[in-house]
Design a protein around this motif. Structure first.
Motif, PDB file in Angstrom:
ATOM      1  N   ASN A 183      -4.879   8.620   3.718  1.00 46.76           N
ATOM      2  CA  ASN A 183      -3.587   8.884   3.083  1.00 46.76           C
ATOM      3  C   ASN A 183      -2.649   7.695   3.238  1.00 46.76           C
ATOM      4  O   ASN A 183      -1.933   7.317   2.305  1.00 46.76           O
ATOM      5  N   THR A 184      -2.655   7.060   4.427  1.00 47.24           N
ATOM      6  CA  THR A 184      -1.835   5.867   4.633  1.00 47.24           C
ATOM      7  C   THR A 184      -2.376   4.705   3.821  1.00 47.24           C
ATOM      8  O   THR A 184      -1.604   3.917   3.256  1.00 47.24           O
ATOM      9  N   PHE A 185      -3.679   4.595   3.757  1.00 49.26           N
ATOM     10  CA  PHE A 185      -4.320   3.535   2.975  1.00 49.26           C
ATOM     11  C   PHE A 185      -3.894   3.622   1.517  1.00 49.26           C
ATOM     12  O   PHE A 185      -3.521   2.614   0.898  1.00 49.26           O
ATOM     13  N   ARG A 186      -3.910   4.824   0.953  1.00 49.77           N
ATOM     14  CA  ARG A 186      -3.512   4.998  -0.453  1.00 49.77           C
ATOM     15  C   ARG A 186      -2.060   4.609  -0.670  1.00 49.77           C
ATOM     16  O   ARG A 186      -1.720   3.959  -1.666  1.00 49.77           O
ATOM     17  N   GLU A 187      -1.187   5.012   0.238  1.00 51.32           N
ATOM     18  CA  GLU A 187       0.234   4.670   0.112  1.00 51.32           C
ATOM     19  C   GLU A 187       0.441   3.164   0.168  1.00 51.32           C
ATOM     20  O   GLU A 187       1.234   2.601  -0.599  1.00 51.32           O
ATOM     21  N   LEU A 188      -0.257   2.494   1.071  1.00 47.12           N
ATOM     22  CA  LEU A 188      -0.113   1.045   1.213  1.00 47.12           C
ATOM     23  C   LEU A 188      -0.620   0.308  -0.010  1.00 47.12           C
ATOM     24  O   LEU A 188      -0.029  -0.679  -0.446  1.00 47.12           O
ATOM     25  N   VAL A 189      -1.738   0.766  -0.575  1.00 46.82           N
ATOM     26  CA  VAL A 189      -2.251   0.137  -1.796  1.00 46.82           C
ATOM     27  C   VAL A 189      -1.210   0.226  -2.898  1.00 46.82           C
ATOM     28  O   VAL A 189      -0.928  -0.752  -3.605  1.00 46.82           O
ATOM     29  N   SER A 190      -0.607   1.400  -3.065  1.00 45.77           N
ATOM     30  CA  SER A 190       0.416   1.580  -4.093  1.00 45.77           C
ATOM     31  C   SER A 190       1.604   0.659  -3.858  1.00 45.77           C
ATOM     32  O   SER A 190       2.122   0.028  -4.797  1.00 45.77           O
TER      33      SER A 190
END
Length: 212
Positions: A26-33
């Motif tokens: 979930n953190t990975f997805r937010e950071l990519v965005s």
């Protein structure tokens, strides 16, 4: 090919957390965005604009607006989908197409399995989204795929790139295509499995989980 490697404290911080193997999905997805939004600011610097007459609450003026046809944003499935939200937040008027490409892990050849794109991309500014520019094969194939439909102005937005992939772009992309590549970092090399080192692992798996 024109390469832009972004240097900014926020990018370096977010990229470090992204690389950490202990960072949850979930953190990975937010950071990519978030990283894509920062990249998109640079990637859209040369968007075509034209005059627009408006009135402010105080006086009339001539402002600017994006030209038609609308820019085309093309995430390369599946990992590129994780970049789409960040890109469309900054460029909400863009049209979105999809291109499904994957690497055959035994031969490293690129296989196209899906496409949802207009037949005619003439005059469109196109943005390819794919987190990892590793061997460069996917990006070369995707760029030529767009060019076959008339696109001449293509910007690739990647989180990480390997030197081998960048070199392949220089050699294999048709020089008549105006290709710009925007990345957060260029890493050391590819390993024997064609993964970027130090990299961040398989971006698709870290975004969405491992598919057996």
């Amino acid at each position: 090919m024109e390469l832009h490697v972004l240097e900014h404290p926020l990018i370096e911080h977010k990229l470090t957390v992204l690389r950490d193997k202990n960072t949850p999905s979930n953190t990975f997805r937010e950071l990519v965005s978030e990283l894509v939004m920062l990249e998109a600011y640079e990637a859209t610097r040369n968007l075509d604009i034209e005059d627009r007459q408006i009135e402010t609450p105080v006086a009339p003026m001539v402002g600017k607006k994006l030209c038609s046809p609308r820019p085309m944003v093309v995430p390369v499935l599946r990992a590129g989908l994780g970049m789409l939200d960040g890109m469309t937040r900054l460029l909400p008027t863009a049209e979105v197409g999809f291109l499904g490409m994957k690497r055959d892990e035994s031969t490293l050849d690129i296989v196209t399995y899906a496409n949802r794109l207009p037949e005619d991309l003439s005059g469109r500014q196109c943005f390819l989204l794919d987190p990892m520019l590793a061997t460069g094969g996917t990006l070369v194939a995707a760029t030529h795929y767009l060019a076959e439909r008339g696109a001449k102005d293509v910007t690739a937005i990647n989180i990480l790139a390997a030197p081998e992939g960048l070199e392949r772009l220089k050699q294999d992309v048709d020089p008549s295509i105006n290709l710009k590549v925007v990345v957060c970092a260029v890493d050391q090399k590819l390993n024997e499995h064609a993964y970027i080192v130090p990299g961040l692992g398989d971006a698709g798996d870290r975004l969405y989980g491992v598919i057996d």
